[in-house]
Design a protein around this motif. Structure first.
Motif, mmCIF file in Angstrom:
data_model
loop_
_atom_site.group_PDB
_atom_site.id
_atom_site.type_symbol
_atom_site.label_atom_id
_atom_site.label_comp_id
_atom_site.label_asym_id
_atom_site.label_seq_id
_atom_site.Cartn_x
_atom_site.Cartn_y
_atom_site.Cartn_z
ATOM 1 N N PRO A 289 0.811 -1.217 0.000
ATOM 2 C CA PRO A 289 0.000 0.000 0.000
ATOM 3 C C PRO A 289 0.847 1.271 0.000
ATOM 4 O O PRO A 289 0.376 2.335 -0.393
ATOM 5 C CB PRO A 289 -0.823 -0.124 1.293
ATOM 6 N N LEU A 290 2.109 1.157 0.429
ATOM 7 C CA LEU A 290 2.992 2.320 0.406
ATOM 8 C C LEU A 290 3.266 2.795 -1.014
ATOM 9 O O LEU A 290 3.647 3.944 -1.240
ATOM 10 C CB LEU A 290 4.310 1.979 1.112
ATOM 11 N N ALA A 291 3.052 1.889 -1.982
ATOM 12 C CA ALA A 291 3.273 2.255 -3.374
ATOM 13 C C ALA A 291 2.161 3.159 -3.906
ATOM 14 O O ALA A 291 2.337 3.832 -4.924
ATOM 15 C CB ALA A 291 3.366 0.992 -4.232
ATOM 16 N N ASP A 292 1.039 3.189 -3.214
ATOM 17 C CA ASP A 292 -0.091 4.017 -3.654
ATOM 18 C C ASP A 292 -0.803 4.583 -2.431
ATOM 19 O O ASP A 292 -1.936 4.226 -2.130
ATOM 20 C CB ASP A 292 -1.057 3.184 -4.499
ATOM 21 N N PRO A 293 -0.155 5.481 -1.689
ATOM 22 C CA PRO A 293 -0.755 6.030 -0.463
ATOM 23 C C PRO A 293 -1.900 6.984 -0.781
ATOM 24 O O PRO A 293 -2.036 7.468 -1.905
ATOM 25 C CB PRO A 293 0.416 6.772 0.189
ATOM 26 N N VAL A 294 -2.717 7.231 0.232
ATOM 27 C CA VAL A 294 -3.789 8.222 0.115
ATOM 28 C C VAL A 294 -3.194 9.572 0.495
ATOM 29 O O VAL A 294 -2.729 9.756 1.621
ATOM 30 C CB VAL A 294 -4.970 7.857 1.029
ATOM 31 N N ARG A 295 -3.210 10.506 -0.417
ATOM 32 C CA ARG A 295 -2.568 11.801 -0.166
ATOM 33 C C ARG A 295 -3.370 12.671 0.792
ATOM 34 O O ARG A 295 -2.830 13.286 1.708
ATOM 35 C CB ARG A 295 -2.369 12.536 -1.500
ATOM 36 N N ASN A 296 -4.677 12.730 0.552
ATOM 37 C CA ASN A 296 -5.535 13.600 1.364
ATOM 38 C C ASN A 296 -6.894 12.950 1.573
ATOM 39 O O ASN A 296 -7.369 12.177 0.731
ATOM 40 C CB ASN A 296 -5.736 14.961 0.674
ATOM 41 N N LEU A 297 -7.505 13.301 2.692
ATOM 42 C CA LEU A 297 -8.876 12.881 2.948
ATOM 43 C C LEU A 297 -9.848 13.873 2.309
ATOM 44 O O LEU A 297 -9.533 15.057 2.195
ATOM 45 C CB LEU A 297 -9.143 12.825 4.451
ATOM 46 N N PRO A 298 -11.019 13.409 1.907
ATOM 47 C CA PRO A 298 -12.035 14.348 1.428
ATOM 48 C C PRO A 298 -12.434 15.287 2.564
ATOM 49 O O PRO A 298 -12.297 14.940 3.748
ATOM 50 C CB PRO A 298 -13.200 13.433 1.038
ATOM 51 N N PRO A 299 -12.916 16.478 2.268
ATOM 52 C CA PRO A 299 -13.364 17.377 3.337
ATOM 53 C C PRO A 299 -14.492 16.752 4.145
ATOM 54 O O PRO A 299 -15.223 15.886 3.646
ATOM 55 C CB PRO A 299 -13.831 18.622 2.579
ATOM 56 N N GLY A 300 -14.623 17.179 5.377
ATOM 57 C CA GLY A 300 -15.580 16.566 6.294
ATOM 58 C C GLY A 300 -17.003 16.546 5.791
ATOM 59 O O GLY A 300 -17.744 15.588 6.034
ATOM 60 N N TYR A 301 -17.425 17.586 5.048
ATOM 61 C CA TYR A 301 -18.815 17.649 4.608
ATOM 62 C C TYR A 301 -19.141 16.602 3.542
ATOM 63 O O TYR A 301 -20.323 16.377 3.227
ATOM 64 C CB TYR A 301 -19.146 19.056 4.090
ATOM 65 N N LYS A 302 -18.122 15.929 2.991
ATOM 66 C CA LYS A 302 -18.357 14.897 1.990
ATOM 67 C C LYS A 302 -18.537 13.506 2.604
ATOM 68 O O LYS A 302 -18.852 12.548 1.905
ATOM 69 C CB LYS A 302 -17.218 14.864 0.973
ATOM 70 N N PHE A 303 -18.329 13.381 3.919
ATOM 71 C CA PHE A 303 -18.556 12.108 4.594
ATOM 72 C C PHE A 303 -20.045 11.924 4.866
ATOM 73 O O PHE A 303 -20.793 12.905 4.946
ATOM 74 C CB PHE A 303 -17.773 12.060 5.908
ATOM 75 N N PRO A 304 -20.510 10.677 5.019
ATOM 76 C CA PRO A 304 -21.926 10.435 5.332
ATOM 77 C C PRO A 304 -22.343 11.196 6.581
ATOM 78 O O PRO A 304 -21.612 11.200 7.581
ATOM 79 C CB PRO A 304 -21.987 8.917 5.550
ATOM 80 N N SER A 316 -1.604 5.485 5.224
ATOM 81 C CA SER A 316 -0.343 6.249 5.289
ATOM 82 C C SER A 316 -0.566 7.752 5.157
ATOM 83 O O SER A 316 0.193 8.456 4.489
ATOM 84 C CB SER A 316 0.621 5.765 4.180
ATOM 85 N N LEU A 317 -1.592 8.252 5.795
ATOM 86 C CA LEU A 317 -1.897 9.682 5.791
ATOM 87 C C LEU A 317 -0.991 10.421 6.769
ATOM 88 O O LEU A 317 -0.514 9.851 7.752
ATOM 89 C CB LEU A 317 -3.361 9.910 6.162
ATOM 90 N N ASP A 318 -0.781 11.708 6.515
ATOM 91 C CA ASP A 318 -0.037 12.536 7.452
ATOM 92 C C ASP A 318 -0.957 12.932 8.608
ATOM 93 O O ASP A 318 -2.162 13.132 8.425
ATOM 94 C CB ASP A 318 0.479 13.796 6.741
ATOM 95 N N TRP A 319 -0.373 13.042 9.806
ATOM 96 C CA TRP A 319 -1.183 13.354 10.992
ATOM 97 C C TRP A 319 -1.911 14.698 10.869
ATOM 98 O O TRP A 319 -2.915 14.923 11.550
ATOM 99 C CB TRP A 319 -0.305 13.354 12.241
ATOM 100 N N SER A 320 -1.423 15.558 10.000
ATOM 101 C CA SER A 320 -2.105 16.855 9.818
ATOM 102 C C SER A 320 -3.500 16.674 9.237
ATOM 103 O O SER A 320 -4.349 17.568 9.359
ATOM 104 C CB SER A 320 -1.273 17.755 8.893
ATOM 105 N N GLN A 321 -3.771 15.522 8.634
ATOM 106 C CA GLN A 321 -5.091 15.251 8.057
ATOM 107 C C GLN A 321 -6.134 14.883 9.120
ATOM 108 O O GLN A 321 -7.324 14.782 8.817
ATOM 109 C CB GLN A 321 -4.985 14.109 7.040
ATOM 110 N N MET A 322 -5.700 14.695 10.349
ATOM 111 C CA MET A 322 -6.640 14.308 11.404
ATOM 112 C C MET A 322 -7.693 15.370 11.677
ATOM 113 O O MET A 322 -8.764 15.076 12.203
ATOM 114 C CB MET A 322 -5.878 13.997 12.695
ATOM 115 N N HIS A 323 -7.421 16.615 11.293
ATOM 116 C CA HIS A 323 -8.410 17.665 11.539
ATOM 117 C C HIS A 323 -9.693 17.406 10.752
ATOM 118 O O HIS A 323 -10.778 17.827 11.169
ATOM 119 C CB HIS A 323 -7.825 19.037 11.163
#
Length: 447
Positions: A289-304, A316-323
């Motif tokens: 999975p390190l060969a194809d990491p997730v760069r960013n999470l979708p914004p919160g309003y796009k989650f169910p 393999s997300l950066d901890w800054s994405q936890m917000h």
């Protein structure tokens, strides 16, 4: 199984599953059922009955022809095969193949469950025996894998098999409510088109399912509540739009395909208005999975909008994405597994995780965690597994009044800080449980 048997009656304002859960809780309150394990959100995860009650139930069930255990002793089956027409539910623990080859006949049997650990490959002649012997069966939970499509009354089917394709003839099981496929294959191609199963409520498998692409939207799978694991490529508007009442969804594969913002991507998941539980596993099989990491999470309003439980694995997300996850207002349980987030420092921010009750972190390279009690105001349970580099558990967590349990498993460097949290809680006379597993010593949980 209760629903498939017809034991659960519809109550206004509740699903059949919610009514069944109320039955379980009532049995627990009457001390007839004992809770084995709670989930992070406080719900019952496993339960059991006391040995004496278990024996009593088996005796009464046998007397009333409700349930019969089939045992193999001294070369013969007990009770004799000739007595099977009297029973409605059978369970067998061993010698499954011998049992089926003895040509049993159970026209009244509604449930057949096997607890055998033996792997059995059934010859076609024996498979035909099942159809003839138990044609009215509604629940089938067996170790052998075979073509069960002729059992048209099936409502619950659990298979342990080597399938890589769900055959098209499974679509003949029009009464199926629950389908569980435990297969040795990593992937499962759906040629039966499970979204066409009108009665289906739960579809669970350990393989990554590729749903067929349909040119035109057909009837909705409005009863479907559980679906997983499916591939990111299967998360299209035409597929997920046909299952508007989904409550649990599992997705495994190249998650970058799901979260790149293109048409028919994560927005399809976000539009599931009733989804409460979501699992996202990043697998680029057979590559790392390190060969194809997730760069960013979708914004919160796009989650169910009703999402209560979220599991991320190998992203393999950066901890800054936890917000982003902190902005999910309904989120109560968050599980981060197998390097879901990477990096040596996590600094939490204000205004996030307002309703989070359970946090589980497993296998991470995190070294420093900076936080405040204000950042997790309702946290009750914190579990840290294999966080070998974490220097300490933030002492500020001791000031969270709701925190009830802290569990550490192979988190050696942070043990001292966890004990300080335990002491501070104890001084405040707050009920608190600290569990520490140290593979180098035989240690008991601290309470």
């Amino acid at each position: 199984m209760w629903i498939a048997e017809g034991f659960i009656r519809k109550q206004e304002g509740l699903s059949l599953e919610e009514t069944a859960q109320n039955y379980v809780e009532d049995l627990i309150n009457r001390h007839l059922v004992v809770v084995g394990q709670y989930s992070l959100d406080g719900k019952v995860k496993t339960c059991r009955v006391h040995e004496m009650l278990h024996d009593f139930c088996k005796i009464q069930a046998t007397k009333e022809n409700v349930l019969q255990e089939i045992k193999f002793k001294n070369g013969v089956f007990e009770p004799p095969i000739s007595e099977l027409p009297h029973y409605h539910r059978l369970c067998i623990h061993s010698c499954v193949l011998d049992f089926l080859q003895s040509k049993p006949h159970g026209p009244s049997v509604r449930s057949l469950v096997s607890f055998s650990s033996d792997e059995v490959n059934l010859p076609s002649v024996t498979i035909s025996t099942i159809y003839a012997a138990f044609e009215a069966v509604r629940i089938l939970d067996v170790k052998p894998s075979s073509d069960m499509y002729r059992l048209l009354h099936l409502r619950y089917l659990s298979l342990s098999c080597t399938l890589s394709v769900l055959p098209a003839h499974f679509s003949k099981l029009s009464n199926l409510q629950t389908l569980i496929v435990d297969t040795t294959s990593f992937t499962l191609e759906d040629k039966a088109n499970i979204l066409n199963f009108v009665q289906l409520r739960h579809f669970k498998t350990n393989a990554t399912v590729s749903l067929p692409r349909v040119s035109n939207t057909r009837q909705e799978a409005e009863n479907l509540q559980t679906l997983g694991l499916i591939s990111p490529e299967s998360c299209t508007e035409k597929n997920l739009g046909r299952a508007p009442n989904l409550k649990k969804l599992g997705i495994r594969g190249r998650l970058s395909l799901l979260m790149d913002g293109k048409e028919d991507s994560f927005e399809c998941v976000g539009r599931l208005a009733y989804l409460e539980k979501l699992k996202l596993s990043n697998y680029a099989y057979p590559h790392s999975p390190l060969a194809d990491p997730v760069r960013n999470l979708p914004p919160g309003y796009k989650f169910p909008p009703r999402l209560r439980s979220l599991t991320l694995s190998k992203t393999s997300l950066d901890w800054s994405q936890m917000h982003v996850l902190g902005s999910l207002e309904e989120l109560k349980v968050l599980k981060l597994k197998d390097n879901a987030f990477v990096g040596d420092t996590w600094v939490t921010g204000d205004g996030g995780f307002r309703n989070l009750e359970g946090l589980h972190i497993k296998l991470t390279d995190l070294v420093i965690w900076v936080t405040s009690a204000n950042h997790f105001p309702k946290l009750k349970h914190l579990e840290l597994y294999n966080c070998n580099k974490l220097k300490e558990v933030p002492i500020e967590l001791a000031d969270i009044l709701s925190l009830q349990r802290l569990k550490l498993f192979r988190v050696d460097l942070a043990v001292a800080s966890a004990k300080r949290i335990h002491k501070r809680k104890h001084r405040k006379d707050i009920a608190f449980e600290l569990s520490i597993f140290d593979p180098k010593a035989v240690g008991l949980p601290l309470h």
